[in-house]
Design an enzyme around this catalytic site. Structure first.
Site, mmCIF file in Angstrom:
data_model
loop_
_atom_site.group_PDB
_atom_site.id
_atom_site.type_symbol
_atom_site.label_atom_id
_atom_site.label_comp_id
_atom_site.label_asym_id
_atom_site.label_seq_id
_atom_site.Cartn_x
_atom_site.Cartn_y
_atom_site.Cartn_z
ATOM 1 N N HIS A 154 5.415 98.344 49.718
ATOM 2 C CA HIS A 154 6.370 99.449 49.823
ATOM 3 C C HIS A 154 5.817 100.644 50.614
ATOM 4 O O HIS A 154 6.573 101.444 51.136
ATOM 5 C CB HIS A 154 6.731 99.898 48.407
ATOM 6 C CG HIS A 154 7.828 100.902 48.339
ATOM 7 N ND1 HIS A 154 9.152 100.562 48.496
ATOM 8 C CD2 HIS A 154 7.804 102.256 48.147
ATOM 9 C CE1 HIS A 154 9.895 101.660 48.381
ATOM 10 N NE2 HIS A 154 9.104 102.701 48.185
ATOM 11 N N ASP A 171 7.363 94.320 48.544
ATOM 12 C CA ASP A 171 8.269 95.205 47.812
ATOM 13 C C ASP A 171 8.756 94.416 46.590
ATOM 14 O O ASP A 171 8.789 93.181 46.610
ATOM 15 C CB ASP A 171 9.476 95.570 48.708
ATOM 16 C CG ASP A 171 9.432 97.005 49.220
ATOM 17 O OD1 ASP A 171 9.155 97.898 48.409
ATOM 18 O OD2 ASP A 171 9.682 97.204 50.430
ATOM 19 N N SER A 203 12.361 104.488 51.704
ATOM 20 C CA SER A 203 12.514 104.520 50.247
ATOM 21 C C SER A 203 13.642 105.486 49.864
ATOM 22 O O SER A 203 14.785 105.270 50.272
ATOM 23 C CB SER A 203 11.148 104.901 49.653
ATOM 24 O OG SER A 203 11.121 104.710 48.276
HETATM 25 N N1 LIG Z 1 6.456 105.983 40.506
HETATM 26 C C1 LIG Z 1 6.482 105.521 41.855
HETATM 27 C C2 LIG Z 1 5.832 106.553 42.727
HETATM 28 C C3 LIG Z 1 6.332 106.493 44.119
HETATM 29 O O1 LIG Z 1 7.196 105.718 44.448
HETATM 30 C C4 LIG Z 1 5.730 107.448 45.090
HETATM 31 C C5 LIG Z 1 4.756 108.330 44.679
HETATM 32 C C6 LIG Z 1 4.173 109.204 45.573
HETATM 33 C C7 LIG Z 1 4.554 109.196 46.887
HETATM 34 C C8 LIG Z 1 5.533 108.296 47.313
HETATM 35 C C9 LIG Z 1 6.118 107.411 46.404
HETATM 36 N N2 LIG Z 1 7.083 106.507 46.755
HETATM 37 C C10 LIG Z 1 7.615 106.260 47.951
HETATM 38 O O2 LIG Z 1 7.427 106.857 48.947
HETATM 39 C C11 LIG Z 1 5.768 104.178 41.959
HETATM 40 O O3 LIG Z 1 5.472 103.594 40.951
HETATM 41 O O4 LIG Z 1 5.499 103.698 43.030
#
Ligand SMILES: N[C@@H](CC(=O)c1ccccc1NC=O)C(=O)O
Length: 291
Positions: free
Chosen positions: A267, A235, A150
């Site tokens: 994801h 995703d 990511s």
């Molecule tokens: N606002 C994001 C939050 C997010 O991507 C995320 C949150 C906590 C830990 C990891 C995350 N994303 C990728 O590793 C979502 O909606 O997925």
């Protein structure tokens, strides 16, 4: 941009809202639980060196997880965590170590200063310095491989397009391969979304830190690096698009790149399943690193 366009864009860049397994809140909770539990397990079971400094900033720290009877030529899997440049840390990023060290691979989890402490420029500089440090620390390794998820996929791609003459001793680290998992390669769409609230990137910051605008540097510095671009079936379409476009760009420049969509993953578990030895991507990583 109209309110509806902003809503659509934010939906595309909210990975948790696309999961086929859980609702948005639960999928993030599950992800954090898995990466934390599996990292704690790795720290309890394996030989590790934690909080190794790679530079002078307080956040310039990384964790090393070693195979039993670690060979001096062990290949190194350098993991750059995700979390939209504002969540997670290296302390939840050793979750791949049990299956990978069992195969003889050394695993490194890189720490960096997430927002609001760090800006995108700071984070990019940190991961570049971490990779340069590792290549100096382990000169007899059979190969350095970068993996990022990511936001970490973005940072990993920025490592590949570094101007190494400006990083530490100026030497180009020999990066043999990269696994870029559900990465973001163009930051410009994020500027107008909630993701940017703690990051505070300007359009110019976003462009300066968009790997898709610096792909020529990848070929120049790392022409032999094999790149695997990976994303989850569940995703968001924007993540599929970004991975496919970056793949095509590198291919067009003559790099050896493949792009793989992993079925039945979203994801989050597209990467945290690397804690399991029988997961498709775990097997692909080990096969590539031991070949
Ligand atoms: N606002 C994001 C939050 C997010 O991507 C995320 C949150 C906590 C830990 C990891 C995350 N994303 C990728 O590793 C979502 O909606 O997925």
């Amino acid at each position: 941009m109209t309110a509806i366009e902003k809503e659509d864009l934010e939906y595309q860049y909210s990975p948790s809202r696309w999961s086929h397994r859980f609702d948005a809140e639960a999928v993030v909770q599950d992800h954090v639980r898995v990466v934390q539990t599996e990292t704690d397990k790795a720290r309890a079971q394996l030989q590790c060196e934690l909080d190794v400094p790679y530079g002078d900033r307080e956040g310039d720290k990384l964790d090393i997880y070693k195979p039993d009877n670690c060979r001096s030529d062990a290949p190194i899997f350098v993991y750059i965590h995700g979390g939209y440049w504002q969540f997670l840390s290296k302390d939840q990023s050793g979750f791949t170590a049990i299956p990978l060290t069992a195969a003889g691979v050394m695993v490194v989890a890189v720490g960096y200063d997430i927002a609001p402490k760090g800006t995108i420029d700071v984070m990019v500089d940190q991961v570049r310095r971490a990779v340069s440090f590792l290549s100096e620390k382990f000169p007899s390794s059979s190969g350095l491989y970068i993996c990022g998820h990511s936001a970490g996929g973005h940072l990993g791609a920025m490592v590949l397009s570094s101007d190494w003459s400006k990083v530490r001793d100026g030497r180009v680290p020999a990066i043999k391969g990269a696994f870029l998992v559900s990465g973001v390669f163009d930051l410009t769409p994020l500027v107008k979304t909630y993701v940017n609230e703690p990051l505070k990137m300007t359009e110019e910051d976003a462009r300066r830190n968009s790997p898709c605008l610096f792909s020529a540097a990848v070929v120049k510095n790392h022409p032999k690096c094999k790149v695997l671009v990976v994303f989850g079936e569940h995703d968001a379409p924007e993540f599929h698009r970004q991975s496919k476009e970056y793949t095509e760009q590198l291919k067009g420049l003559g790099m050896e790149v493949s792009c793989v969509e992993i079925p039945d993953t979203d994801h989050f578990n597209v990467v945290h399943n690397l804690a399991e030895e029988h997961y498709q991507l775990t097997k692909m990583v080990i096969e590539e690193m031991l070949s």
